[in-house]
Design a protein around this motif. Structure first.
Motif, PDB file in Angstrom:
ATOM      1  N   GLY A   1     -56.720 -44.752 -19.765  1.00  0.00           N
ATOM      2  CA  GLY A   1     -57.610 -44.031 -20.654  1.00  0.00           C
ATOM      3  C   GLY A   1     -57.909 -42.610 -20.221  1.00  0.00           C
ATOM      4  O   GLY A   1     -58.679 -41.911 -20.893  1.00  0.00           O
ATOM      5  N   ARG A   2     -57.311 -42.160 -19.131  1.00  0.00           N
ATOM      6  CA  ARG A   2     -57.543 -40.804 -18.643  1.00  0.00           C
ATOM      7  C   ARG A   2     -56.405 -39.886 -19.072  1.00  0.00           C
ATOM      8  O   ARG A   2     -55.280 -40.347 -19.280  1.00  0.00           O
ATOM      9  CB  ARG A   2     -57.656 -40.794 -17.119  1.00  0.00           C
ATOM     10  CG  ARG A   2     -58.845 -41.589 -16.582  1.00  0.00           C
ATOM     11  CD  ARG A   2     -58.881 -41.516 -15.066  1.00  0.00           C
ATOM     12  NE  ARG A   2     -60.023 -42.238 -14.514  1.00  0.00           N
ATOM     13  CZ  ARG A   2     -60.300 -42.326 -13.222  1.00  0.00           C
ATOM     14  NH1 ARG A   2     -59.482 -41.735 -12.330  1.00  0.00           N
ATOM     15  NH2 ARG A   2     -61.355 -43.001 -12.820  1.00  0.00           N
ATOM     16  N   PRO A   3     -56.672 -38.573 -19.206  1.00  0.00           N
ATOM     17  CA  PRO A   3     -55.610 -37.636 -19.586  1.00  0.00           C
ATOM     18  C   PRO A   3     -54.458 -37.671 -18.587  1.00  0.00           C
ATOM     19  O   PRO A   3     -54.666 -37.741 -17.374  1.00  0.00           O
ATOM     20  CB  PRO A   3     -56.311 -36.274 -19.582  1.00  0.00           C
ATOM     21  CG  PRO A   3     -57.754 -36.590 -19.816  1.00  0.00           C
ATOM     22  CD  PRO A   3     -57.996 -37.903 -19.126  1.00  0.00           C
ATOM     23  N   VAL A   4     -53.240 -37.611 -19.106  1.00  0.00           N
ATOM     24  CA  VAL A   4     -52.053 -37.603 -18.257  1.00  0.00           C
ATOM     25  C   VAL A   4     -51.945 -36.232 -17.576  1.00  0.00           C
ATOM     26  O   VAL A   4     -52.001 -35.199 -18.244  1.00  0.00           O
ATOM     27  CB  VAL A   4     -50.787 -37.886 -19.077  1.00  0.00           C
ATOM     28  CG1 VAL A   4     -49.537 -37.765 -18.211  1.00  0.00           C
ATOM     29  CG2 VAL A   4     -50.868 -39.269 -19.714  1.00  0.00           C
ATOM     30  N   THR A   5     -51.833 -36.231 -16.250  1.00  0.00           N
ATOM     31  CA  THR A   5     -51.674 -34.986 -15.483  1.00  0.00           C
ATOM     32  C   THR A   5     -50.470 -35.108 -14.555  1.00  0.00           C
ATOM     33  O   THR A   5     -50.126 -36.207 -14.109  1.00  0.00           O
ATOM     34  CB  THR A   5     -52.925 -34.665 -14.651  1.00  0.00           C
ATOM     35  OG1 THR A   5     -53.145 -35.728 -13.708  1.00  0.00           O
ATOM     36  CG2 THR A   5     -54.153 -34.513 -15.535  1.00  0.00           C
TER      37      THR A   5
END
Length: 473
Positions: free
Chosen positions: A257-261
């Protein structure tokens, strides 16, 4: 008492006259006195003798100005003239040097310099050229923070390169008129690069350009796969930066659920895989490059997502199976079993076809697996999705003879049986034929013959018995 006084006065006057006469007749003595008393030199020194010289100090070809200079008698005048040369004059300065700027016409000229004190004449040949402005072509690499310049100039000239007004380095022009220079360690943002060309003793032209050093990532490849349902991105970005991704639906998030970095590697390369919507066709991914909290730039990657493979199966009247559907134009659809083993026709060739607007394969039932078949799509040799198709259950029929009849091979076009099926009900002709049910006819025919024989025998016996009865009566 008065006589001695008169004699003294007369002696003093005589000495003064002799001293004045000596001073007038002896310049060397005056020069020596001046040397001993520097404070009185400016008003009492005579003009010393000096050599007269002249030479070309510089040529500004663009402005058509030649600077000549030399030495001569202090306070003397210098006259300058010539064909196509502006006539000017100047004075020799206290130090014995002189200089003057003279406008000269294009081409080969002779600048004539004359000392008006000595009358000496010195001719100075010059050539005023029509120059091609220097040029430069720059390659900006924001990833490496460099600007690499390939330039052109006058052979043998010297260039001074400045970045935003600060000297960054120098370069020389080779015999072919080429020069190069690379600015390193640049900050992100605007850079005004100036290159000043020097030869013939002065600046002769220059060139300047504005460049932007961006920290935005570079996307070198972007491919979409229906097999993985991901877009694979590769590229370069400044070392130490972090990349984030977004599409038309907003930031791309991972399973957590976190932004892909993605962090840039030490060699400035990076790789990322992001999902795309199931219905996507022309997909856009925005890559944002950040250094800490500072956003360095954004890059948009566009990728064409292959059309998803679709398919259906249909039983044809002749026992063959038609498999058809849609997919990426130019892709290849091949058949295999559930274990990934390619299916082959009776001649040993893989069962496959190319997709135009649609794809179609007509295959003998004997070539296909018992329950289902897998249709796999490849575009430019890359797998782009597969589909498992359940096959219709067809009653057992005599196997076709290899090499004969329409079932002997695989058809990638429109099968005749498929044409009949598509045409609707087929009306029979005048010739009537028994329908073939698929059972062996020899057994019922034998039984019928036996029954017919028994009936005929019974009919003959009844006739004999009837004749005997009549004879008794």
């Amino acid at each position: 008492m008065r006589r001695p006084h008169t004699l003294v006065r007369s002696s003093r006057i005589a000495l003064a006259v002799l001293a004045a006469a000596a001073a007038a007749l002896s310049p060397v003595a005056v020069a020596s006195a001046a040397t001993a008393a520097p404070g009185a030199a400016a008003s009492t020194a005579a003009t010393p003798a000096a050599d007269f010289t002249a030479g070309v100090r510089s040529i500004n070809h663009g402005l058509g100005i030649v600077t000549v200079a030399g030495t001569g008698p202090v306070g003397g005048s210098i006259a300058i003239s010539g064909d196509g040369v502006e006539s000017v004059s100047t004075e020799v300065r206290p130090g014995g040097a002189w200089s003057a700027e003279v406008r000269v016409g294009r081409g080969e000229r002779v600048v004539r310099v004359t000392s008006l004190v000595t009358g000496t004449v010195i001719d100075l040949p010059v050539e005023l050229r029509t120059l091609t402005p220097p040029g430069m072509l720059a390659t900006v690499d924001g990833i490496a923070r460099t600007i690499s310049i390939e330039g052109e100039g006058y052979p043998g000239a010297h260039f001074v390169i400045k970045d935003n007004g600060t000297t960054a380095g120098e370069a020389d022009v080779d015999a072919e008129g080429s020069w190069s220079f690379t600015l390193h360690g640049l900050s992100f943002g605007q850079h005004r690069v100036e290159a000043f060309q020097y030869f013939d003793g002065t600046q002769n032209g220059g060139v300047d350009e504005d460049y932007t050093v961006s920290g935005a990532a570079v996307v070198t490849t972007a491919t979409a796969s229906r097999e993985t349902e991901r877009v694979a991105l590769d590229g370069r970005a400044p070392v130490g930066t972090t990349l984030r991704f977004s599409d038309q639906d907003g930031p791309v998030v991972g399973a957590d659920g976190r932004p892909v970095t993605v962090a840039t590697a030490a060699d400035s390369t990076w790789h990322a895989e992001v999902p795309f919507p199931a219905a996507a066709r022309f997909h856009r991914v925005t890559v944002t490059t950040s250094e800490g909290t500072e956003v360095l730039g954004t890059t948009e990657a566009r990728v064409t997502v292959p059309i998803a493979l679709t398919g259906t199966t249909e039983e044809l009247p002749d026992g063959s199976v038609k498999l058809s559907g849609s997919g990426e134009i130019g892709g290849v659809v091949s058949l295999e079993d559930d274990h990934g083993k390619p299916l082959r026709s009776s001649d040993g060739r893989p069962v496959a076809t190319m997709t135009g607007r649609t794809w179609e394969l007509v295959v003998p039932r004997s070539v296909l697996p018992e329950d289902a078949v897998v249709a796999r799509q490849r575009v430019d040799g890359v797998e782009q999705g597969s589909l498992r198709l359940v096959l219709p259950r067809i009653p057992a029929r005599p196997a076709p003879t290899p090499g004969q009849g329409p079932d002997a091979g695989v058809s990638t076009g429109t099968h005749p049986a498929a044409q009949h099926a598509a045409a609707g009900r087929i009306t029979g002709g005048t010739v009537q034929q028994l329908a073939y049910t698929g059972n062996d006819p020899r057994t019922p025919i034998g039984i019928a013959a036996a029954l017919l024989t028994a009936g005929l025998a019974g009919l003959g016996a009844s006739r004999v018995l009837r004749g005997r009865a009549a004879h008794r009566d």
